[in-house]
Design a protein around this motif. Structure first.
Motif, PDB file in Angstrom:
ATOM      1  N   LEU A 259      21.778  34.571  -7.545  1.00 39.60           N
ATOM      2  CA  LEU A 259      21.259  33.403  -8.253  1.00 39.60           C
ATOM      3  C   LEU A 259      19.740  33.463  -8.230  1.00 39.60           C
ATOM      4  N   VAL A 260      19.120  33.379  -9.402  1.00 41.14           N
ATOM      5  CA  VAL A 260      17.665  33.504  -9.515  1.00 41.14           C
ATOM      6  C   VAL A 260      17.106  32.256 -10.186  1.00 41.14           C
ATOM      7  N   PHE A 261      16.133  31.626  -9.547  1.00 41.85           N
ATOM      8  CA  PHE A 261      15.423  30.508 -10.156  1.00 41.85           C
ATOM      9  C   PHE A 261      14.152  31.045 -10.802  1.00 41.85           C
ATOM     10  N   GLY A 262      14.104  31.011 -12.134  1.00 42.94           N
ATOM     11  CA  GLY A 262      12.922  31.452 -12.859  1.00 42.94           C
ATOM     12  C   GLY A 262      13.147  32.723 -13.654  1.00 42.94           C
ATOM     13  N   LEU A 263      12.911  32.640 -14.973  1.00 46.05           N
ATOM     14  CA  LEU A 263      12.893  33.835 -15.816  1.00 46.05           C
ATOM     15  C   LEU A 263      11.544  34.508 -15.653  1.00 46.05           C
ATOM     16  N   THR A 264      11.531  35.722 -15.162  1.00 48.77           N
ATOM     17  CA  THR A 264      10.272  36.414 -14.877  1.00 48.77           C
ATOM     18  C   THR A 264      10.296  37.821 -15.451  1.00 48.77           C
ATOM     19  N   HIS A 265       9.231  38.525 -15.192  1.00 48.04           N
ATOM     20  CA  HIS A 265       9.138  39.912 -15.621  1.00 48.04           C
ATOM     21  C   HIS A 265      10.242  40.763 -15.003  1.00 48.04           C
ATOM     22  N   GLU A 266      10.742  40.344 -13.832  1.00 50.93           N
ATOM     23  CA  GLU A 266      11.729  41.154 -13.112  1.00 50.93           C
ATOM     24  C   GLU A 266      13.184  40.817 -13.451  1.00 50.93           C
ATOM     25  N   THR A 267      13.448  39.890 -14.348  1.00 50.56           N
ATOM     26  CA  THR A 267      14.817  39.433 -14.586  1.00 50.56           C
ATOM     27  C   THR A 267      15.759  40.574 -14.960  1.00 50.56           C
ATOM     28  N   LEU A 268      15.358  41.410 -15.879  1.00 48.71           N
ATOM     29  CA  LEU A 268      16.216  42.526 -16.280  1.00 48.71           C
ATOM     30  C   LEU A 268      16.426  43.508 -15.136  1.00 48.71           C
ATOM     31  N   LEU A 269      15.430  43.638 -14.283  1.00 52.04           N
ATOM     32  CA  LEU A 269      15.578  44.520 -13.119  1.00 52.04           C
ATOM     33  C   LEU A 269      16.658  43.988 -12.189  1.00 52.04           C
ATOM     34  N   TRP A 270      16.620  42.677 -11.885  1.00 49.03           N
ATOM     35  CA  TRP A 270      17.632  42.108 -10.990  1.00 49.03           C
ATOM     36  C   TRP A 270      19.027  42.270 -11.586  1.00 49.03           C
ATOM     37  N   ASN A 271      19.146  42.040 -12.870  1.00 44.08           N
ATOM     38  CA  ASN A 271      20.451  42.169 -13.511  1.00 44.08           C
ATOM     39  C   ASN A 271      20.958  43.607 -13.452  1.00 44.08           C
ATOM     40  N   SER A 272      20.056  44.556 -13.593  1.00 39.57           N
ATOM     41  CA  SER A 272      20.447  45.976 -13.541  1.00 39.57           C
ATOM     42  C   SER A 272      20.811  46.404 -12.120  1.00 39.57           C
ATOM     43  N   LEU A 273      20.016  45.979 -11.148  1.00 37.68           N
ATOM     44  CA  LEU A 273      20.296  46.358  -9.761  1.00 37.68           C
ATOM     45  C   LEU A 273      21.604  45.730  -9.275  1.00 37.68           C
ATOM     46  N   ASN A 274      21.971  44.611  -9.848  1.00 37.37           N
ATOM     47  CA  ASN A 274      23.207  43.928  -9.453  1.00 37.37           C
ATOM     48  C   ASN A 274      24.304  44.164 -10.480  1.00 37.37           C
ATOM     49  N   HIS A 275      24.373  45.358 -11.016  1.00 35.14           N
ATOM     50  CA  HIS A 275      25.279  45.644 -12.125  1.00 35.14           C
ATOM     51  C   HIS A 275      26.742  45.532 -11.731  1.00 35.14           C
ATOM     52  N   ARG A 276      27.052  45.557 -10.474  1.00 33.28           N
ATOM     53  CA  ARG A 276      28.448  45.417 -10.040  1.00 33.28           C
ATOM     54  C   ARG A 276      28.847  43.955  -9.856  1.00 33.28           C
ATOM     55  N   GLY A 277      27.859  43.053  -9.837  1.00 38.58           N
ATOM     56  CA  GLY A 277      28.148  41.668  -9.499  1.00 38.58           C
ATOM     57  C   GLY A 277      27.767  40.680 -10.584  1.00 38.58           C
ATOM     58  N   ARG A 278      27.649  39.435 -10.155  1.00 37.31           N
ATOM     59  CA  ARG A 278      27.338  38.336 -11.074  1.00 37.31           C
ATOM     60  C   ARG A 278      25.888  37.913 -10.859  1.00 37.31           C
ATOM     61  N   THR A 279      25.143  37.818 -11.952  1.00 38.50           N
ATOM     62  CA  THR A 279      23.754  37.378 -11.899  1.00 38.50           C
ATOM     63  C   THR A 279      23.585  36.168 -12.804  1.00 38.50           C
ATOM     64  N   VAL A 280      23.056  35.092 -12.241  1.00 37.88           N
ATOM     65  CA  VAL A 280      22.804  33.862 -12.995  1.00 37.88           C
ATOM     66  C   VAL A 280      21.342  33.487 -12.818  1.00 37.88           C
ATOM     67  N   VAL A 281      20.683  33.142 -13.921  1.00 31.55           N
ATOM     68  CA  VAL A 281      19.270  32.778 -13.898  1.00 31.55           C
ATOM     69  C   VAL A 281      19.123  31.325 -14.332  1.00 31.55           C
ATOM     70  N   VAL A 282      18.300  30.571 -13.605  1.00 30.71           N
ATOM     71  CA  VAL A 282      18.024  29.177 -13.925  1.00 30.71           C
ATOM     72  C   VAL A 282      16.573  29.071 -14.383  1.00 30.71           C
ATOM     73  N   GLU A 283      16.352  28.512 -15.574  1.00 31.43           N
ATOM     74  CA  GLU A 283      15.016  28.478 -16.177  1.00 31.43           C
ATOM     75  C   GLU A 283      14.668  27.058 -16.617  1.00 31.43           C
ATOM     76  N   GLU A 284      13.400  26.675 -16.435  1.00 32.63           N
ATOM     77  CA  GLU A 284      12.958  25.325 -16.801  1.00 32.63           C
ATOM     78  C   GLU A 284      12.715  25.157 -18.304  1.00 32.63           C
ATOM     79  N   ASN A 285      12.359  26.238 -19.000  1.00 35.05           N
ATOM     80  CA  ASN A 285      12.027  26.171 -20.421  1.00 35.05           C
ATOM     81  C   ASN A 285      13.273  26.499 -21.253  1.00 35.05           C
ATOM     82  N   ARG A 286      13.865  25.489 -21.856  1.00 34.98           N
ATOM     83  CA  ARG A 286      15.120  25.698 -22.578  1.00 34.98           C
ATOM     84  C   ARG A 286      14.956  26.625 -23.775  1.00 34.98           C
ATOM     85  N   TYR A 287      13.787  26.592 -24.423  1.00 33.49           N
ATOM     86  CA  TYR A 287      13.563  27.440 -25.592  1.00 33.49           C
ATOM     87  C   TYR A 287      13.432  28.905 -25.184  1.00 33.49           C
ATOM     88  N   TYR A 288      12.726  29.139 -24.080  1.00 34.41           N
ATOM     89  CA  TYR A 288      12.595  30.512 -23.589  1.00 34.41           C
ATOM     90  C   TYR A 288      13.940  31.016 -23.092  1.00 34.41           C
TER      91      TYR A 288
END
Length: 322
Positions: free
Chosen positions: A126-155
């Motif tokens: 579980l990650v709070f914040g869409l950042t430069h590293e978001t795709l990295l976390w999703n790739s490193l956790n390719h066997r599991g579940r990754t959920v991102v929580v972001e404050e900016n609904r448009y982004y």
């Protein structure tokens, strides 16, 4: 037909027109077609009657929920092997070399990737914040579940449209960093009620609890939680009080017995991150601080009747951090 004047006045001549022969043949064909249709109709009805109660022909009962269907499907699929170490090191290396001003250093990225690599089963991240590293976390956790929580609904919507394989949910934070003292005082006062350390945040009325995520997010035992959002710079920014409090509650409210959650807090040098980290994640759970930026806590599951975040009295950790 005409009368015969040669003495055979009663004799009649009958001619069969070809049309009459065709009509008779057509009627015969129709009878055969009707007989065939009747046969198949009867056969179908008999089959339906004798097989409707046969268990072998019954359909499986409907699933109780979409979550159950997903779990069953996931259980049937083979678990892909982990990423090779060389691939992980390469991804971390290039992510750390980014030109983005706010990217994490190699040491910080490695701290998180090492924990993801050591998961004994597919990780729930579980990650709070869409950042430069978001795709990295999703790739490193390719066997599991990754959920991102972001404050900016448009982004969040834009990012998910570009990367549909990443689950992103938007949350509206109703806090400001300048309210840190007031929010901490309120949480301490209600630590045995709305702001207790073990609870289902979906029904929480605590001002620091995030309760508007999708229901299934609260049912997951999160193995790793990274707090890198929302914005925390300046007194009018939302601050990370809610995300740190929520991380602490989710870690302590795990349903799996004996489970531990690795919680990372980025920008730990700032007041909000440090004070809330010490208050809700606790100094006794602090493993390391990388480059003074990334704090790594390991938080254990707690009994539902526990009403104290830290083994030390509330507030002691915050005083020590000052």
């Amino acid at each position: 037909m005409k009368n015969n004047n040669n003495g055979n006045g009663n004799t009649k001549l009958i001619l069969l027109h070809p049309y009459i022969q065709k009509q008779a043949a057509t009627s015969s064909n129709r009878l055969w077609l009707l007989a065939v249709l009747s046969f198949f109709t009867i056969a179908f009805l008999l089959t339906l009657i004798y097989t409707r109660d046969d268990p072998a022909t019954l359909r499986s009962p409907p699933r109780s929920s979409s979550t159950e269907e997903e779990a069953t499907t996931a259980a049937l699929l083979p678990v892909p092997p982990p990423l090779p170490t060389s691939v992980i090191n390469t991804l971390v290396h290039y992510a750390s070399r980014s030109n983005d001003t706010f990217h994490m250093s190699h040491a910080e990225l490695k701290s998180v990737s090492d924990v993801l690599r050591k998961c004994s089963h597919p990780c729930n991240l579980l990650v709070f914040g869409l950042t430069h590293e978001t795709l990295l976390w999703n790739s490193l956790n390719h066997r599991g579940r990754t959920v991102v929580v972001e404050e900016n609904r448009y982004y969040a919507a834009y990012f998910e449209e570009l990367h549909p394989d990443v689950d992103v949910f938007d949350v509206q934070y109703a806090t400001r960093a300048a309210e840190l003292g007031e929010l901490l005082a309120s949480a301490k006062e209600l630590v045995r009620q709305e702001c207790r350390p073990v609870q289902n945040l979906l029904f929480s009325e605590c001002r620091l609890g995030i309760n508007d995520l999708p229901n299934h997010v609260y049912d997951v035992d999160w193995d790793v939680i990274l707090v890198d959002g929302p914005r925390g710079e300046g007194p009018d920014a939302p601050g990370r009080m809610m995300s740190i409090f929520t991380a602490g509650v989710l870690a302590r409210s795990r349903k799996g017995g004996g489970g531990k959650t690795h919680v990372f807090v980025h920008d730990y040098y700032r007041d909000v991150e440090r004070v809330c980290g010490d208050e809700f994640l606790c100094r006794e759970n602090l493993v390391e601080v990388t480059n003074g930026m990334l704090a790594h806590f390991v938080v254990e599951r707690m009994d539902k009747d526990s009403f104290q975040f830290c083994r030390e009295r509330n507030g002691t950790a915050a005083k020590r951090s000052g």
